[in-house]
Design an enzyme around this catalytic site. Structure first.
Site, short mmCIF file in Angstrom:
data_model
loop_
_atom_site.label_atom_id
_atom_site.label_comp_id
_atom_site.label_asym_id
_atom_site.label_seq_id
_atom_site.Cartn_x
_atom_site.Cartn_y
_atom_site.Cartn_z
N GLN A 29 -0.85 -20.32 21.36
CA GLN A 29 -1.86 -19.74 20.41
C GLN A 29 -1.46 -18.13 20.69
O GLN A 29 -1.93 -17.57 20.01
CB GLN A 29 -3.19 -20.48 20.92
CG GLN A 29 -3.34 -21.47 19.73
CD GLN A 29 -4.34 -22.67 20.55
OE1 GLN A 29 -5.47 -21.93 20.32
NE2 GLN A 29 -4.61 -23.68 19.52
N CYS A 30 -1.73 -17.85 22.09
CA CYS A 30 -1.82 -16.90 22.95
C CYS A 30 -1.05 -15.19 22.09
O CYS A 30 0.06 -15.68 21.69
CB CYS A 30 -1.58 -16.28 24.34
SG CYS A 30 -2.04 -18.03 25.76
N THR A 67 4.41 -8.96 15.48
CA THR A 67 2.69 -9.82 14.98
C THR A 67 2.19 -8.39 14.18
O THR A 67 1.36 -7.81 15.17
CB THR A 67 2.77 -10.63 15.77
OG1 THR A 67 3.64 -11.69 15.76
CG2 THR A 67 0.82 -11.42 15.53
N THR A 74 1.01 -1.19 -0.13
CA THR A 74 -0.34 -0.09 -0.11
C THR A 74 1.35 1.30 0.25
O THR A 74 0.29 2.21 -0.52
CB THR A 74 -1.47 0.24 1.40
OG1 THR A 74 -1.72 -1.37 1.30
CG2 THR A 74 -2.04 1.21 1.07
N ASP A 127 0.31 -6.67 5.06
CA ASP A 127 -0.36 -8.57 6.29
C ASP A 127 1.35 -9.34 5.90
O ASP A 127 0.57 -9.91 7.15
CB ASP A 127 -1.01 -8.60 4.44
CG ASP A 127 -2.14 -8.25 4.63
OD1 ASP A 127 -2.39 -7.37 5.60
OD2 ASP A 127 -2.94 -8.38 3.67
#
Length: 343
Positions: free
Chosen positions: A280-281, A168, A16, A93
Site C-alpha cells: 500500500q505504501c 503514480t 485537459t 488521472d
C-alpha cells in the site's frame, strides 16, 4: 551533408491539455491540434518535424480502458517506421495506468514514447500545458548519432521525465502531479535539459518491435484494512471468470495471519487464480518472509510484486494473462523485471 530532422508524431487521446477556454463564455472547448503550430509558435524553434493525429472522439481519461490502450498501440505500430518518436497527450488521472500498459505492450521498443498532459487547459494564463508539451517533444526528438536517446515509454510532467511504469499520480491540484518513488528521474528540465543516462532503459536493439494486443481484464484489487471481513474476500474470489487478484498489503507485504484469511488465499491459488502481493505504501517494496506476517503468503504461493506500483501491477497482470502462459511461468515472469518496472 545536413542531418535530417527527427519526425515526431503527436497523439491526442483527450484530457485537459487538449482544451482551450472561450474567454467570452468561460466554457472549455476542444483544441484543434491541426493548428498546433499556429497556437504554440514556440514549437517552430524545436529542431524536429511535428505531425499530429487524434482519437476520432477524444475521451476523458477517466473513461480509459484496455480497448483504448490497443488503439494507441496500433497508432504507434502503424507509424513506427515513419517517425522517430511519439508524444501522447493524455488526461492525468489514468496516465500512469496507460503508460504502464504501453510499456508492456510495446515489446522491443527502440524509440521514445512520451506521455504528458496538464493540470490546466492549454489556453489558461497560468497553464502548465505549454511547458509539458514543448519539453516532451524536445525530449522525444533528442538523438545521438542519428539514433534516439530515449528508448522506452516515459511520462513527462512539471520539469521531470520518469519511467512510465514507475509513476503514480500523487496530487490532484499541484503542477507536480506525479512521482516515481522507487526509481530515479530519467531527466530534469531546468535552464538545461539534463538526461540521466545511467537510469535509461536499454532494450535489445536487434529485435523488431512486437505489439502485444491481448489484454485480459478479469482481475480485481483488494486493499487490506484493519477489520476487513471474510465476506469481502469471498465476494471477490467468487467473481465469475476471475483470473488474478492484486492485494495491497501493509508495509513490506504484511497481512493478517488469521486462519480464515490464509486458508482462503491458499484455496484460491489452488483453484488457479493468481494472487499478487503489492504494498500500500507509495514507496518501498514487498519482501515476503521478512516478517512472520508475510511468511504464510510466501508459503501459499502468493506472487511478490516487489516494488511495483499499483498502476504497473494492473497493467502487467492484464498483459501476462493475455499471453496465456502457465501458472508457473506467470509467477516467474511476474517476479522478473520485463520493462524496468521493478528493481
Amino acid at each position: 551533408m545536413t542531418e535530417q530532422k527527427p519526425n515526431i508524431l503527436l497523439i491526442y487521446t483527450g484530457g485537459t491539455i487538449g482544451m482551450i477556454r472561450d474567454f467570452e463564455t468561460g466554457a472549455l472547448k476542444a483544441f484543434d491540434f491541426k493548428n498546433l503550430l499556429e497556437k504554440i509558435p514556440e514549437l517552430q524553434l524545436l529542431d524536429c518535424n511535428i505531425d499530429t493525429v487524434s482519437f476520432k472522439e477524444p475521451i476523458d481519461s477517466s473513461n480509459m480502458n484496455p480497448d483504448y490502450w490497443v488503439q494507441i498501440a496500433e497508432i504507434i505500430e502503424d507509424n513506427y517506421n515513419a517517425f522517430d518518436g511519439f508524444v501522447i497527450l493524455h488526461g492525468s488521472d489514468t496516465m500512469s495506468y496507460t503508460a504502464s500498459a504501453l510499456s508492456f505492450m510495446l515489446e522491443n521498443l527502440a524509440k521514445p514514447v512520451i506521455f504528458t498532459g496538464s493540470q490546466l487547459p492549454i489556453g489558461d494564463l497560468r497553464t502548465d500545458a505549454k511547458e509539458n508539451l514543448i519539453t516532451s517533444i524536445q525530449i522525444a526528438s533528442k538523438q545521438e548519432q542519428g539514433k534516439p536517446i530515449i528508448k522506452e515509454v516515459c511520462l513527462y510532467f512539471e520539469y521531470k521525465l520518469y519511467r512510465g511504469n514507475r509513476t503514480t499520480k500523487i496530487n490532484a491540484e499541484h503542477f507536480q502531479a506525479f512521482a516515481s518513488l522507487n526509481y530515479p528521474d530519467l531527466a530534469e528540465s531546468g535552464v538545461h535539459l539534463k538526461i540521466n543516462n545511467e537510469y535509461l532503459y536499454r532494450p535489445n536493439l536487434e529485435k523488431a518491435l512486437v505489439v502485444r494486443k491481448n489484454l485480459d481484464s478479469n482481475i480485481a484489487i483488494i486493499k487490506l484494512f484493519p477489520g476487513i471481513s471474510p465476506e469481502v474476500f469471498q465476494s471477490i474470489f467468487s467473481i465469475q471468470n476471475l483470473k488474478a487478484v492484486i492485494i495491497e498489503t501493509y508495509g513490506a507485504g504484511n497481512c493478517t495471519t488469521e486462519t480464515w484469511f490464509i486458508n482462503m488465499i491458499t484455496e484460491t491459488i489452488n483453484k488457479g487464480i493468481h494472487i499478487i502481493n503489492i504494498t500500500q505504501c507509495s514507496g518501498g517494496s514487498v519482501i515476503m518472509g521478512h516478517y512472520e506476517t508475510s511468511s504464510a503468503l510466501k508459503k501459499a504461493g502468493v506472487i511478490s510484486g516487489n516494488d511495483i506500483t499499483t498502476e504497473a501491477a494492473v497493467a502487467k497482470t492484464m498483459y501476462l494473462l493475455g499471453q496465456n502462459i502457465s501458472g508457473k511461468s506467470f509467477k516467474t515472469m511476474y517476479e522478473t523485471s520485463l520493462r524496468g518496472e521493478i528493481t
